[in-house]
Motif scaffolding. Structure first.
Motif, PDB file in Angstrom:
ATOM      1  N   ARG A   3       3.160 -18.901   7.378  1.00 39.14           N
ATOM      2  CA  ARG A   3       3.978 -19.977   7.921  1.00 39.14           C
ATOM      3  C   ARG A   3       3.187 -20.619   9.055  1.00 39.14           C
ATOM      4  O   ARG A   3       2.742 -19.931   9.970  1.00 39.14           O
ATOM      5  N   ARG A  54       8.087 -32.029  14.720  1.00 39.45           N
ATOM      6  CA  ARG A  54       7.574 -30.671  14.478  1.00 39.45           C
ATOM      7  C   ARG A  54       7.974 -30.219  13.066  1.00 39.45           C
ATOM      8  O   ARG A  54       9.101 -30.428  12.627  1.00 39.45           O
ATOM      9  N   ALA A  92      -0.949 -31.233  17.058  1.00 48.13           N
ATOM     10  CA  ALA A  92      -1.087 -30.305  18.178  1.00 48.13           C
ATOM     11  C   ALA A  92      -0.119 -29.143  17.993  1.00 48.13           C
ATOM     12  O   ALA A  92       0.707 -29.142  17.078  1.00 48.13           O
ATOM     13  N   GLY A  93      -0.251 -28.171  18.887  1.00 51.31           N
ATOM     14  CA  GLY A  93       0.689 -27.054  18.894  1.00 51.31           C
ATOM     15  C   GLY A  93       0.750 -26.287  17.600  1.00 51.31           C
ATOM     16  O   GLY A  93       1.836 -25.883  17.158  1.00 51.31           O
ATOM     17  N   VAL A  94      -0.416 -26.019  17.005  1.00 56.21           N
ATOM     18  CA  VAL A  94      -0.438 -25.299  15.731  1.00 56.21           C
ATOM     19  C   VAL A  94      -0.270 -23.801  15.989  1.00 56.21           C
ATOM     20  O   VAL A  94      -0.991 -23.211  16.795  1.00 56.21           O
ATOM     21  N   ARG A  95       0.689 -23.201  15.317  1.00 49.01           N
ATOM     22  CA  ARG A  95       0.902 -21.752  15.382  1.00 49.01           C
ATOM     23  C   ARG A  95       0.882 -21.215  13.961  1.00 49.01           C
ATOM     24  O   ARG A  95       1.561 -21.749  13.087  1.00 49.01           O
ATOM     25  N   VAL A  96       0.130 -20.161  13.743  1.00 50.07           N
ATOM     26  CA  VAL A  96       0.021 -19.598  12.400  1.00 50.07           C
ATOM     27  C   VAL A  96       0.656 -18.212  12.376  1.00 50.07           C
ATOM     28  O   VAL A  96       0.303 -17.351  13.187  1.00 50.07           O
ATOM     29  N   GLU A 154       3.354 -23.651  11.903  1.00 41.55           N
ATOM     30  CA  GLU A 154       4.183 -24.640  12.588  1.00 41.55           C
ATOM     31  C   GLU A 154       3.267 -25.571  13.372  1.00 41.55           C
ATOM     32  O   GLU A 154       2.285 -25.124  13.984  1.00 41.55           O
ATOM     33  N   VAL A 178      -7.354 -23.785  12.983  1.00 43.57           N
ATOM     34  CA  VAL A 178      -6.801 -24.946  12.273  1.00 43.57           C
ATOM     35  C   VAL A 178      -7.024 -26.204  13.108  1.00 43.57           C
ATOM     36  O   VAL A 178      -7.497 -27.233  12.599  1.00 43.57           O
ATOM     37  N   THR A 215       2.945 -29.762  15.416  1.00 38.05           N
ATOM     38  CA  THR A 215       3.559 -30.994  15.905  1.00 38.05           C
ATOM     39  C   THR A 215       2.659 -32.170  15.551  1.00 38.05           C
ATOM     40  O   THR A 215       1.444 -32.116  15.757  1.00 38.05           O
TER      41      THR A 215
END
Lengths: 83, 83
Positions: free
Chosen positions: A44, A5, B37-41, A46, B24, A48
């Motif tokens: 920002r 991550r 995977a698990g994209v957070r903006v 984030e 994204v 994985t």
């Protein structure tokens, strides 16, 4: 495959106008806050990445950060491993 | 007075819809990228606080982060010292 991550921090380059930063500075007085300066507002992201090794995962993140998550003309980015 | 520089990272809370993150993820195929995977903006705000001690500077940043830089209903924030 291992999950890595990362966080991508995207900020306006030095010298580039940052209207959101100015807006934050303009609101400080209303909150009774002083002594705050040099506000820069960016994004920002984030995410994985599944890859065989951290090197490969980081290459994917660098690619995405430069092509999709930032505008290289006016923004710079840094990548950090967070998990 | 000493200058302390901090970053505030603001991200949607777990379970909160993140349309930018979905956008994204939807673009990854066009770039030929898989395994992400698990994209957070969210947002990243960097700022300098003049204070007598780091504790006081950090209290100012926590106050700003909760009142001005994030929406506590749907976002969480972390503060890091960067200089």
């Amino acid at each position: 495959m291992t999950d890595f991550r990362f966080a991508v921090n995207v900020l306006p380059k030095p010298g580039i106008l940052d209207p959101q930063g100015r807006a934050v500075e303009g609101s400080l007085g209303h909150l009774g806050v002083s002594g705050v300066a040099g506000v820069r507002v960016g994004r920002r992201v984030e995410l994985t990445v599944s890859a065989d090794a951290e090197t490969a995962a980081r290459a994917t993140v660098d690619h995405l950060a430069g092509e999709l998550l930032s505008n290289p003309l006016i923004e710079s980015f840094t990548v950090e491993r967070i998990g």
